[in-house]
Enzyme design. Structure first.
Site, mmCIF file in Angstrom:
data_model
loop_
_atom_site.group_PDB
_atom_site.id
_atom_site.type_symbol
_atom_site.label_atom_id
_atom_site.label_comp_id
_atom_site.label_asym_id
_atom_site.label_seq_id
_atom_site.Cartn_x
_atom_site.Cartn_y
_atom_site.Cartn_z
ATOM 1 N N ARG A 139 -4.872 10.670 4.310
ATOM 2 C CA ARG A 139 -3.941 11.788 4.385
ATOM 3 C C ARG A 139 -2.823 11.696 3.353
ATOM 4 N NH1 ARG A 139 0.381 11.969 6.658
ATOM 5 N NH2 ARG A 139 0.029 13.994 7.590
ATOM 6 N N ARG A 175 -8.278 -0.740 4.716
ATOM 7 C CA ARG A 175 -7.353 0.241 4.140
ATOM 8 C C ARG A 175 -6.011 -0.385 3.812
ATOM 9 N NH1 ARG A 175 -6.940 5.794 7.141
ATOM 10 N NH2 ARG A 175 -5.707 6.045 5.258
ATOM 11 N N LYS A 211 0.848 -1.209 0.000
ATOM 12 C CA LYS A 211 0.000 0.000 0.000
ATOM 13 C C LYS A 211 0.873 1.245 0.000
ATOM 14 C CE LYS A 211 -1.700 1.531 4.051
ATOM 15 N NZ LYS A 211 -1.394 2.920 4.414
ATOM 16 N N ASN A 212 1.894 1.262 0.863
ATOM 17 C CA ASN A 212 2.665 2.499 1.051
ATOM 18 C C ASN A 212 3.688 2.763 -0.044
ATOM 19 O OD1 ASN A 212 1.114 2.902 3.273
ATOM 20 N ND2 ASN A 212 2.683 2.352 4.768
ATOM 21 N N ASP A 272 4.762 0.576 11.935
ATOM 22 C CA ASP A 272 3.572 -0.103 11.402
ATOM 23 C C ASP A 272 3.495 -1.558 11.830
ATOM 24 O OD1 ASP A 272 3.575 1.664 8.204
ATOM 25 O OD2 ASP A 272 3.001 2.253 10.229
ATOM 26 N N CYS A 307 -4.992 12.352 12.586
ATOM 27 C CA CYS A 307 -5.734 11.100 12.450
ATOM 28 C C CYS A 307 -5.621 10.424 13.809
ATOM 29 C CB CYS A 307 -5.151 10.235 11.342
ATOM 30 S SG CYS A 307 -3.598 9.513 11.789
ATOM 31 N N ARG A 357 0.061 14.436 12.760
ATOM 32 C CA ARG A 357 0.536 14.226 11.381
ATOM 33 C C ARG A 357 0.770 15.536 10.603
ATOM 34 N NH1 ARG A 357 -1.138 8.900 10.178
ATOM 35 N NH2 ARG A 357 0.416 8.850 8.513
#
Ligand code: EPZ
Length: 432
Positions: A98, A405, A22-23, A313, A122, A127
């Site tokens: 974001r 997500r 995802k990132n 994470d 968030c 952030r």
């Protein structure tokens, strides 16, 4: 709203294919704004954040096509970035994701203008984006913040020496995506070193960008007048955080899971921690390994840090493993100021965790007990699923939109490994 219900007690065994990261996919999809033309990106994970990014690009005038029927864990995306009609990322999209703030760099580089909603905080922290703006200002951009929006303009970006106050992932990505089309050389000092930065740099290079030093703290970008879509479809790297989650599922359930499609080199730090905790790891090749665990879990304390340190994470998931370890340990969160929201939920399952500021003190217990718990953010939701895999009885994790997500087809993948798990409407009464 949906919930995931999992019944504890199954040893997870078998093979799971890890989806694209995802990132890495998010900045890569956004980087297509840097050139006109049609881009093809493959191994893109089928996630809510990806859909949000594609709808953002669509609203800017860049339509995309998605392969498959939307059921697969990964998909091929075609994006036509020829006409950027709107240079705006509106609040309703940015507040959901974001990472939308990453359109700043490409829009300023391609169009000289960008209007992006301030991402706001968030669940895990406030952030800020001050480092993003600091770097872009050094390259000649001027920003005005009004009405909750950042409005940026620049006549022509010029290369600059930029010193980041901290190795921000998003900040490094935004500045890098602007610098590739700037006039002259940009050096980013104290750049983030995450593997996802390396993947973005590889994608930008496939479009003709001149970048050196990705993966180190010093990035040197030599701007070019224009980029073009890469000649071959670009394949997104495997998701090291998803991989970590399945590795820890093998440990907790005393099972044996083979992962494929995983960037083994990028999770070496976690592999060492898993072995220290008594896990066995067999490396098969650069993209496949097997994790198994029998016997007690040795407590191992961790402190989160920028890559190549222990990834923030993975913090919530590791805390779940430590909650059933054979002794006490600490987990220290140094990146975000509020990333312990999984603690009270784990406590509902019987975990013994006391927090003191950014340090969680965990006393391992022999058994967790199923209960209804609430997901509060993406990685917290994963930590609760892991706990449910070993808790006695049934665990219901509510608000799993957080999980959607970042974990493609988690229920299907866990079922394939032998878990007793399902996805249901929150109001449904379920007995697995
Ligand atoms: C990226 O977020 C990831 N998201 C996060 O993953 C990850 O946790 C984080 O990097 C750290 O590794 C994506 O890549 C889409 P940062 P990002 O900028 O870029 C402070 C997940 O679960 N900071 O590296 O927002 C900031 O407050 C998500 O997949 C500033 O002070 O993270 C934080 O304390 C969650 N000013 C620290 O730096 C700035 O201008 C690290 O943030 C920017 C950041």
């Amino acid at each position: 709203m949906h919930k995931i219900v999992v019944k504890g007690g199954s040893r997870l065994e078998g093979t799971v294919h890890i989806s694209g990261a995802k990132n890495a996919a998010l900045p890569i999809l956004i980087a297509t704004l840097l050139t006109d033309g049609v881009h093809r990106i493959v191994n893109v994970p089928n996630l809510a954040d990806i859909s949000s990014t594609l709808s953002l690009l669509g609203r800017m005038g860049c339509p995309s096509l998605i392969s498959g029927d939307g059921q697969e864990a990964v998909q091929e995306i075609t994006i036509d970035a020829t006409n950027i009609a709107f240079c705006e990322a509106p609040y309703d999209l940015v507040r959901k994701m974001r990472a939308s703030v990453l359109v700043l760099g490409p829009l300023l580089a391609r169009k000289g203008y960008a209007k992006v909603s301030l991402p706001g905080g968030c669940a895990i922290g406030n952030r800020p984006v001050d480092q993003h703006l600091k770097g872009l200002e050094a390259m000649g951009c001027t920003f005005e913040i009004k009405g909750g929006y950042i409005e940026g303009t620049v006549s022509h970006l010029k290369g600059a020496e930029i010193h980041l106050d901290m190795p921000t992932v998003g900040g490094t990505e935004n500045i890098m995506m602007a610098a590739v089309l700037a006039d002259g050389i940009t050096t980013i000092h104290n750049a983030a070193r995450e593997p996802e930065i390396v993947d973005l740099a590889n994608f930008l290079r496939s479009m003709g960008a001149r970048i050196q030093g990705e993966g180190t703290s010093t990035l040197v970008i030599d701007g070019v007048p224009a980029l073009r879509p890469s000649r071959q479809p670009y394949s997104v790297m495997g998701d090291r955080i998803e991989a970590a989650t399945y590795m820890l599922a093998a440990m907790m359930t005393r099972g044996s899971i083979t992962l494929t499609g995983v960037p083994v080199a990028d999770i070496s730090f976690l592999c060492n921690i898993v072995k220290e905790a008594g896990g066995q790891i067999q490396m098969h090749n650069a993209s496949s390994l097997t994790v198994s665990h029998s016997g007690p879990i040795t407590p191992v304390s961790v402190v989160t840090a920028p890559h190549p340190g222990f990834a923030t994470d993975m913090q919530a998931q590791w805390m779940t493993v430590m909650s059933i370890a054979d002794g006490s340990s600490t987990v220290t969160e140094k990146i975000f100021e509020n990333r312990f929201m999984h603690v009270p939920e784990l406590a509902r399952l019987g975990a013994n965790i006391q927090t003191d500021g950014r340090v969680a003190h965990i006393q391992g217990v022999s058994t967790l007990h199923g209960a209804t718990v609430m997901a509060t953010d993406l990685r917290a939701s994963a930590s609760l699923i892991l706990a449910g895999l070993v808790a006695e009885g049934q665990t219901e994790v509510l608000r799993v939109y957080h999980l959607d997500r970042g974990y493609a087809n988690l229920v299907e993948k866990m079922k394939g490994l032998g878990a007793t798990i399902g996805r249901f409407a929150s109001s449904e009464t379920v007995t697995l």
